[in-house]
Write a protein that holds these residues in place. Structure first.
Motif, PDB file in Angstrom:
ATOM      1  N   UNK A 317       0.900  -1.170   0.108  1.00 21.84           N
ATOM      2  CA  UNK A 317       0.146  -0.017   0.020  1.00 21.84           C
ATOM      3  C   UNK A 317       0.780   1.210  -0.115  1.00 21.84           C
ATOM      4  N   UNK A 318       0.296   2.355  -0.513  1.00 23.20           N
ATOM      5  CA  UNK A 318       1.110   3.516  -0.569  1.00 23.20           C
ATOM      6  C   UNK A 318       1.266   4.293   0.955  1.00 23.20           C
ATOM      7  N   UNK A 319       0.204   3.892   1.676  1.00 16.57           N
ATOM      8  CA  UNK A 319       0.274   4.586   2.918  1.00 16.57           C
ATOM      9  C   UNK A 319      -0.623   3.887   3.974  1.00 16.57           C
ATOM     10  N   UNK A 320      -0.743   4.306   5.046  1.00 11.66           N
ATOM     11  CA  UNK A 320      -1.434   3.750   6.091  1.00 11.66           C
ATOM     12  C   UNK A 320      -2.460   4.836   6.933  1.00 11.66           C
ATOM     13  N   UNK A 321      -3.231   5.721   6.408  1.00 10.77           N
ATOM     14  CA  UNK A 321      -3.656   6.680   7.118  1.00 10.77           C
ATOM     15  C   UNK A 321      -4.633   6.649   8.077  1.00 10.77           C
ATOM     16  N   UNK A 322      -5.096   5.396   8.314  1.00  9.99           N
ATOM     17  CA  UNK A 322      -6.174   5.143   9.599  1.00  9.99           C
ATOM     18  C   UNK A 322      -5.232   4.670  10.688  1.00  9.99           C
ATOM     19  N   UNK A 323      -4.226   3.929  10.417  1.00  9.82           N
ATOM     20  CA  UNK A 323      -3.363   3.211  11.632  1.00  9.82           C
ATOM     21  C   UNK A 323      -2.374   4.434  11.832  1.00  9.82           C
ATOM     22  N   UNK A 324      -2.057   5.391  11.058  1.00 11.56           N
ATOM     23  CA  UNK A 324      -1.085   6.357  11.184  1.00 11.56           C
ATOM     24  C   UNK A 324       0.308   5.891  11.495  1.00 11.56           C
ATOM     25  N   UNK A 325       0.863   4.993  10.550  1.00 13.83           N
ATOM     26  CA  UNK A 325       2.223   4.800  10.300  1.00 13.83           C
ATOM     27  C   UNK A 325       2.538   4.957   9.050  1.00 13.83           C
ATOM     28  N   UNK A 326       3.938   5.562   8.850  1.00 10.63           N
ATOM     29  CA  UNK A 326       4.605   6.193   7.733  1.00 10.63           C
ATOM     30  C   UNK A 326       5.586   5.061   7.186  1.00 10.63           C
ATOM     31  N   UNK A 327       5.685   4.537   5.965  1.00  9.84           N
ATOM     32  CA  UNK A 327       6.913   3.838   5.587  1.00  9.84           C
ATOM     33  C   UNK A 327       7.468   4.156   4.418  1.00  9.84           C
ATOM     34  N   UNK A 328       8.623   4.230   4.422  1.00  9.49           N
ATOM     35  CA  UNK A 328       9.510   4.733   3.330  1.00  9.49           C
ATOM     36  C   UNK A 328      10.513   3.655   3.094  1.00  9.49           C
ATOM     37  N   UNK A 329      10.729   3.331   1.702  1.00  9.62           N
ATOM     38  CA  UNK A 329      11.768   2.228   1.042  1.00  9.62           C
ATOM     39  C   UNK A 329      12.465   2.920   0.069  1.00  9.62           C
ATOM     40  N   UNK A 330      13.862   3.018   0.140  1.00  5.83           N
ATOM     41  CA  UNK A 330      14.498   3.399  -0.882  1.00  5.83           C
ATOM     42  C   UNK A 330      15.914   2.587  -0.855  1.00  5.83           C
ATOM     43  N   UNK A 331      16.232   1.906  -2.058  1.00  2.00           N
ATOM     44  CA  UNK A 331      17.482   1.128  -2.053  1.00  2.00           C
ATOM     45  C   UNK A 331      17.235  -0.300  -1.257  1.00  2.00           C
ATOM     46  N   UNK A 332      17.996  -0.524  -0.441  1.00  2.00           N
ATOM     47  CA  UNK A 332      18.010  -1.747   0.500  1.00  2.00           C
ATOM     48  C   UNK A 332      17.453  -1.180   1.874  1.00  2.00           C
ATOM     49  N   UNK A 333      17.118   0.050   2.226  1.00  2.00           N
ATOM     50  CA  UNK A 333      16.651   0.682   3.351  1.00  2.00           C
ATOM     51  C   UNK A 333      15.236   0.836   3.424  1.00  2.00           C
ATOM     52  N   UNK A 334      14.932   0.457   4.783  1.00  3.92           N
ATOM     53  CA  UNK A 334      13.575   0.430   4.988  1.00  3.92           C
ATOM     54  C   UNK A 334      13.317   1.321   6.369  1.00  3.92           C
ATOM     55  N   UNK A 335      12.502   2.441   6.210  1.00  8.92           N
ATOM     56  CA  UNK A 335      12.186   3.254   7.389  1.00  8.92           C
ATOM     57  C   UNK A 335      10.594   3.181   7.860  1.00  8.92           C
ATOM     58  N   UNK A 336      10.080   2.912   9.105  1.00 12.05           N
ATOM     59  CA  UNK A 336       8.974   2.896   9.422  1.00 12.05           C
ATOM     60  C   UNK A 336       8.683   3.930  10.565  1.00 12.05           C
ATOM     61  N   UNK A 337       7.670   4.706  10.616  1.00 18.77           N
ATOM     62  CA  UNK A 337       7.605   5.813  11.717  1.00 18.77           C
ATOM     63  C   UNK A 337       6.067   5.492  12.246  1.00 18.77           C
ATOM     64  N   UNK A 338       6.184   5.611  13.643  1.00 18.75           N
ATOM     65  CA  UNK A 338       4.762   6.006  14.209  1.00 18.75           C
ATOM     66  C   UNK A 338       4.483   7.471  14.481  1.00 18.75           C
ATOM     67  N   UNK A 339       3.498   7.720  13.566  1.00 21.90           N
ATOM     68  CA  UNK A 339       3.108   9.060  13.611  1.00 21.90           C
ATOM     69  C   UNK A 339       1.674   9.154  13.785  1.00 21.90           C
ATOM     70  N   UNK A 340       1.292   8.874  14.784  1.00 20.25           N
ATOM     71  CA  UNK A 340      -0.351   8.348  15.412  1.00 20.25           C
ATOM     72  C   UNK A 340      -0.507   8.899  16.861  1.00 20.25           C
ATOM     73  N   UNK A 341      -1.609   9.181  17.501  1.00 20.21           N
ATOM     74  CA  UNK A 341      -1.711   9.388  18.821  1.00 20.21           C
ATOM     75  C   UNK A 341      -2.299   7.810  19.152  1.00 20.21           C
ATOM     76  N   UNK A 342      -2.199   7.744  20.707  1.00 22.33           N
ATOM     77  CA  UNK A 342      -2.559   6.364  21.256  1.00 22.33           C
ATOM     78  C   UNK A 342      -3.697   6.193  20.679  1.00 22.33           C
ATOM     79  N   UNK A 343      -4.253   4.839  20.818  1.00 22.51           N
ATOM     80  CA  UNK A 343      -5.458   4.250  20.428  1.00 22.51           C
ATOM     81  C   UNK A 343      -6.584   4.737  21.595  1.00 22.51           C
ATOM     82  N   UNK A 344      -7.924   4.511  21.263  1.00 21.73           N
ATOM     83  CA  UNK A 344      -8.900   4.762  22.262  1.00 21.73           C
ATOM     84  C   UNK A 344      -8.486   4.170  23.538  1.00 21.73           C
ATOM     85  N   UNK A 345      -9.180   4.629  24.828  1.00 23.25           N
ATOM     86  CA  UNK A 345      -8.504   4.089  26.103  1.00 23.25           C
ATOM     87  C   UNK A 345      -9.012   2.702  26.245  1.00 23.25           C
TER      88      UNK A 345
END
Length: 568
Positions: A317-345
């Protein structure tokens, strides 16, 4: 201990009222006058014996033979005594014992003694639990797990059994189904409730005499799926590991519909497709899932099993807008970022204070990793693992960016102390010059210190350069603090990585574990330190590792730049 907000008090009241209502309905439906609604109380005929997709471990039998039961990461001695008579070493161990998932291990052993032990223990359980009583053995998710295990391994248990044993086991199966049909409502909100409903539907499809209940259970199950599975395929808890466990059950459930000549709900197929896509999105170069929000010890076999069902291998997938993670892949490297607030209580009892943290892999090597969640046998480490300092993130004033909500009733309702904050998390992604630029920010430190944290990550086009900029600024205004506040930006290395200081005190040299690949980490705006770290998500228990830490103090506005570059 943070004071509860009005919205949190309202939510606790709603959850408590919902539990009381569900408990009352469950208690009423379990009384004899209402049991007729759930049809036959004995499993007169098993129509389907579905496949158990979870991997079996035949060595489990070697332990059982000498009286040892290793469950939930802990071993208990049952020499010359029933495992149901010993004091459980933990609640997790007891749940696994009564859930009978270990039947798959005994079924994998081509020895009559293993079959006999399985049959004896199942019969013993049935004789001890004839419908009454409570405790762990009758928790709805445990009952559901046991039902699915007994049905999936019914051939192993019932073939060549004498008439008395056969009757005891089939009567117990039917009674457990009736009990679960009444009690699933008492399951805690979230994953346990979905497991209970899924197991109930599973059993009703496999055991004759329950066809009339399938439509209503299917409706409730689909309703719960919609509530818990986000549009991009993530789980509401934001824990990627939950998806593997769910799919190992949902895939056989989907096949049960076709085996009965029934049409599966379209929502089930759509959810399976979305979850598969999300699992691929959250994988790093080693093939395993990134360690965010409760993700614990990796399960290579389980993940590999569910990915076999992927109809679009290699397509992400190009993105994960509901789960709020961001993934970037270039060459042999993969970067995954947590860009979201905590889930509901109600879904945040295992969530981590890792906002804006990231993981980074090169080829099949993990370089920067979060600490992850410890296994059940190392539960005493759970609080430390949830803290911001155990993530590749900025920790201000030795505090986490999230707060634990300690409230006895709430913890009982959701299964542990949930977290709250940050409330506002932003992320934007650009692709300049063939690379990827991720701009993020959160307000998790505003209430304590009046400061926002923003982070920019730029992965170069070849994947051999990762630039980071961490900024602390006043929330909506220029701020000069009364006294400087210490900060630490953590960069946790995988235990297999070696690291040493370069000739420049603000340079660290990183050597990947199983290759000659060398990376340089350079820092501006803070002091560089190489310190000990703890990697929690290991099957053998917490392991020592190293971390690079950027330490400094802020007066209200600070910028720290760092760059990770691989030797060409």
């Amino acid at each position: 201990m943070p004071r509860l907000k009005i919205s949190e008090r309202i939510r606790i009241t709603q959850l408590a009222a919902d539990r009381l209502r569900r408990g009352a309905v469950s208690s009423m439906l379990h009384k004899p006058p209402f049991r007729w609604h759930f049809a036959a109380s004995a499993a007169e005929q098993l129509l389907i014996v579905p496949q158990d997709l979870r991997t079996a471990d035949p060595s489990f039998w070697d332990e059982v033979e000498v009286g040892h039961f290793g469950l939930a990461g802990m071993v208990a001695s049952a020499v010359d005594v029933s495992p149901f008579d010993i004091t459980p070493p933990s609640e997790a161990w007891a749940r696994e014992l009564h859930g009978f998932g270990w039947l798959r291990h005994l079924a994998a052993v081509a020895r009559p003694e293993a079959r006999e032990v399985a049959r004896v223990l199942a019969t013993e359980w049935a004789m001890r639990h004839k419908g009454s009583g409570g405790g762990i053995a009758w928790e709805a998710p445990v009952t559901g797990r046991r039902l699915v295990s007994w049905v999936s391994h019914s051939g192993f248990l019932l073939e060549e059994a004498d008439a008395e044993t056969y009757d005891i086991l089939t009567e117990s199966l039917g009674m457990q189904l009736v009990r679960l049909a009444a009690a699933w409502r008492t399951s805690p909100s979230g994953y346990p409730r979905l497991v209970s409903l899924m197991s109930l539907l599973f059993a009703q499809l496999c055991i004759s005499g329950h066809e009339s209940q399938v439509p209503e259970t299917e409706r409730l199950f689909v309703q719960e799926l919609r509530r818990q599975i986000l549009p991009d395929g993530g789980h509401i808890s934001r824990n990627p590991g939950v998806l593997v466990e769910l799919m190992l059950d949902l895939l056989p459930l989907h096949k049960c519909f076709s085996a009965r000549g029934l049409k599966a709900p379209p929502e089930l197929a759509a959810v399976l497709k979305a979850m598969l896509a999300m699992l691929k999105y959250m994988r790093l170069g080693d093939g395993m899932l990134a360690r965010f929000n409760g993700m614990s010890v990796a399960s290579p076999a389980g993940l590999a099993t569910v990915l076999v069902y992927d109809d679009n291998p290699g397509i992400l997938p190009a993105e994960a807008p509901a789960s709020h993670y961001v993934r970037a892949e270039r060459g042999a490297s993969i970067l995954i970022v947590d860009a979201g607030a905590p889930p509901p209580l109600e879904a945040a009892a295992e969530a981590h204070a890792g906002c804006l943290s990231f993981e980074f892999s090169v080829g099949t090597e993990l370089l920067f990793v979060n600490g992850g969640a410890p296994a059940a046998s190392s539960a005493e480490w759970r609080s430390a693992a949830r803290a911001t300092a155990s993530h590749n993130a900025l920790c201000l004033g030795e505090k986490s960016s999230s707060k634990l909500v300690r409230h006895k009733m709430l913890e009982e309702l959701v299964g542990g102390p949930p977290i709250r904050y940050p409330e506002n998390v932003r992320a934007r992604v650009h692709e300049p010059d063939g690379g990827v630029e991720i701009e993020t920010s959160h307000d998790g430190y505003v209430r304590r210190f009046g400061l926002d944290h923003s982070r920019t990550l730029m992965l170069g086009a070849t994947g051999r350069r990762l630039l980071g900029i961490d900024r602390l600024t006043g929330h909506g205004r220029t701020l000069r603090l009364r006294k400087d506040i210490p900060f630490a930006i953590h960069f946790h290395l995988h235990p297999g990585i070696r690291c040493r200081r370069g000739s420049d005190p603000n340079v660290a040299i990183i050597e990947l574990g199983s290759s000659d690949d060398v990376w340089w980490f350079r820092l501006e705006g803070a002091r560089l330190a190489i310190e000990e770290s703890t990697y929690f998500a290991d099957s053998a228990g917490p392991r020592r590792a190293l971390q690079i830490v950027a330490r400094g103090a802020t007066f209200g506005e600070t910028e720290v730049r760092w760059v990770l570059e691989g030797e060409s």
